[in-house]
Design an enzyme around this catalytic site. Structure first.
Site, PDB file in Angstrom:
ATOM      1  N   SER A 110       8.209   5.987  17.024  1.00 27.46           N
ATOM      2  CA  SER A 110       7.059   5.166  16.617  1.00 27.46           C
ATOM      3  C   SER A 110       5.848   5.277  17.535  1.00 27.46           C
ATOM      4  O   SER A 110       4.720   5.082  17.092  1.00 27.46           O
ATOM      5  CB  SER A 110       7.470   3.700  16.483  1.00 27.46           C
ATOM      6  N   GLU A 143      -4.733 -10.203  15.909  1.00 33.18           N
ATOM      7  CA  GLU A 143      -3.926 -10.669  17.025  1.00 33.18           C
ATOM      8  C   GLU A 143      -3.335  -9.443  17.715  1.00 33.18           C
ATOM      9  O   GLU A 143      -3.209  -8.381  17.113  1.00 33.18           O
ATOM     10  CB  GLU A 143      -2.774 -11.539  16.503  1.00 33.18           C
ATOM     11  N   LYS A 171       0.625   2.398  14.503  1.00 31.58           N
ATOM     12  CA  LYS A 171      -0.233   1.256  14.146  1.00 31.58           C
ATOM     13  C   LYS A 171      -1.557   1.688  13.502  1.00 31.58           C
ATOM     14  O   LYS A 171      -2.122   0.961  12.704  1.00 31.58           O
ATOM     15  CB  LYS A 171      -0.491   0.397  15.374  1.00 31.58           C
TER      16      LYS A 171
HETATM   17  C1  LIG Z   1       4.021  -2.331  17.909  1.00 34.95           C
HETATM   18  C2  LIG Z   1       5.048  -1.289  18.085  1.00 34.95           C
HETATM   19  C3  LIG Z   1       6.367  -1.431  17.574  1.00 34.95           C
HETATM   20  C4  LIG Z   1       6.840  -2.681  16.911  1.00 34.95           C
HETATM   21  O1  LIG Z   1       6.168  -3.059  15.753  1.00 34.95           O
HETATM   22  P1  LIG Z   1       6.765  -2.820  14.307  1.00 34.95           P
HETATM   23  O2  LIG Z   1       5.842  -3.570  13.429  1.00 34.95           O
HETATM   24  O3  LIG Z   1       8.161  -3.388  14.289  1.00 34.95           O
HETATM   25  O4  LIG Z   1       6.771  -1.361  14.051  1.00 34.95           O
HETATM   26  C5  LIG Z   1       7.238  -0.377  17.718  1.00 34.95           C
HETATM   27  N1  LIG Z   1       6.887   0.771  18.355  1.00 34.95           N
HETATM   28  C6  LIG Z   1       5.655   0.934  18.877  1.00 34.95           C
HETATM   29  C7  LIG Z   1       5.327   2.208  19.567  1.00 34.95           C
HETATM   30  C8  LIG Z   1       4.698  -0.078  18.760  1.00 34.95           C
HETATM   31  O5  LIG Z   1       3.465   0.098  19.277  1.00 34.95           O
END
Ligand SMILES: *Cc1c(COP(=O)(O)O)cnc(C)c1O
Length: 407
Positions: A391, A118, A96
């Protein structure tokens, strides 16, 4: 229907990917969104902007992130080599920050001193509060009351970083309601306020802009896998909430027809409407993911037979949203990307597998991708490789998993 090969995925000048995307907003937001679009288009072509962005991503964010060969997961899958793109190592613990840094630079460039955002689980709120502290910008985060309760530690983090957290008591008191409040604030305060949206969602230019800021993941991963293995991977796999980490790693591979792009949605605890967040999942009797408009964009939206937006469930708050980013809807219908889902139980299994076999505790969102990835790797040869986008890290989820164990 004969599908034409998709080799690129650029929206038209109004942000439409085929039927998807666009801008479904009140009249008062049209001019500010136009202003944002032109400023973003200028910034993405401005060498000084890009230089500053890249420096911050490197020295503040921690880029480039490694592409790690997961040897024991590979042995477990007994097939293709599994590589993990380590977005979990970034500052604030997930991808993010890539988008938050980019948009905060844009806010400063536009002379906006107040940033609103948000947040659902709080991860995007923390990333936004972080970059606002870095740039000395005022920061207000809208968060549903239910999420404030569930994510108390992230609320405290945001306040430590100097942000004001506003509790939203409307609707189901979750992410969708927080976005509504943020949009309402923006309509009222648009002159000095920048809305820093957290995923590849919302009205044009957000889905395009967020994708551009997240595509650094895929650009790095493509180079890294080529230098590690000498060829492209057979598949790239990522979890999909709004879709920003997935589109970020997919996008630089879209022209590589031999690379399968696979998104994993939250299958939750069952197939019926309200029990999951799998927008592309078909066969839901009482409705399901169908084309519709939610919060400014046309995409697949979970809704009942009367078109009422459905509630969702997932063990991971970050995948728990009724709609999906419009570019994913386009790639899905064009057949260029595939989407599957993993249940809460499968996500927990993936969480523990990754921790046990690689010494990496992943976010529960990310954990959804592991079982599908292992199945895909198993069906491929040992000379092949696949990439899983890791992610985010799982520190935020350890308490939740501990509570489940003690139940
Ligand atoms: C917020 C988040 C997601 C989901 O958001 P996307 O916009 O689909 O990437 C996935 N993995 C993590 C670690 C997150 O913090």
């Amino acid at each position: 229907m004969q599908k034409t090969q998709v080799t690129t995925s650029e929206p038209d000048e109004h942000g439409h990917w085929g039927a998807f995307g666009g801008r479904y907003v009140p009249e008062t937001l049209v001019a500010p969104l136009d202003e944002l679009t032109s400023e973003f288009m200028r910034a993405r072509a401005d060498a000084n902007f890009l230089r500053e962005l890249n420096l911050l991503l490197r020295d503040y964010g921690g880029r480039p992130t490694p592409l790690f060969y997961a040897q024991r997961l590979t042995a477990h899958a007994d097939g293709a080599q599994i590589y993990l793109k380590r977005e979990d190592l970034l500052h604030t613990g997930a991808h993010k920050i890539n988008n938050a840094v980019g948009q905060a630079l844009l806010a400063r460039r536009m002379g906006k001193h107040r940033v609103i955002a948000e947040t659902g689980a709080g991860q995007h709120g923390v990333a936004t509060a972080t970059v606002c502290a870095l740039f000395g910008l005022g920061c207000v985060i809208y968060m549903g009351a239910e999420d404030v309760r569930r994510q108390a530690l992230n609320v405290f983090r945001m306040r430590l970083l100097g942000a004001e957290v506003v509790t939203v008591n409307a609707g189901t008191r979750t992410l969708k309601d927080a976005i509504n409040e943020a949009l309402r604030d923006w309509v009222t305060n648009v002159r000095d306020t920048y809305y820093l949206l957290g995923s590849a969602l919302g009205p044009h230019p957000y889905p395009l802009m967020v994708r551009e800021f997240q595509s650094v993941i895929g650009r790095e991963a493509r180079e890294q896998i080529l230098s590690a293995t000498g060829k492209l991977p057979r598949a790239v796999i990522a979890c999909v909430g709004g879709g920003s980490n997935a589109i970020g790693i997919f996008h630089p591979f879209i022209g590589d027809q031999e690379v399968r792009l696979i998104g994993v949605e939250a299958g939750g605890r069952g197939d019926s409407l309200g029990e999951h967040a799998a927008r592309f999942h078909s066969g839901v009797a009482s409705g399901g993911g169908r084309v519709g408009v939610l919060q400014g964009t046309m995409s697949y939206v979970l809704q009942d037979a009367n078109g009422q937006i459905a509630t969702t469930h997932s063990i991971s708050a970050g995948l728990d949203y009724s709609a999906i980013g419009p570019e994913h809807a386009f790639l899905h219908d064009a057949g260029r990307a595939e989407y599957t889902c993993a249940s809460d139980t499968e996500a927990l299994e993936g969480f523990e597998l990754c921790a046990n076999l690689e010494g990496i505790i992943p976010a529960l969102e990310t954990a959804h991708a592991f079982l599908p990835a292992i199945r895909i790797a198993h069906d491929l040869g040992r000379d092949d490789s696949i990439i899983v986008n890791l992610s985010g890290r799982g520190d935020k989820d350890v308490q939740l998993v501990a509570d489940l164990h003690s139940e």
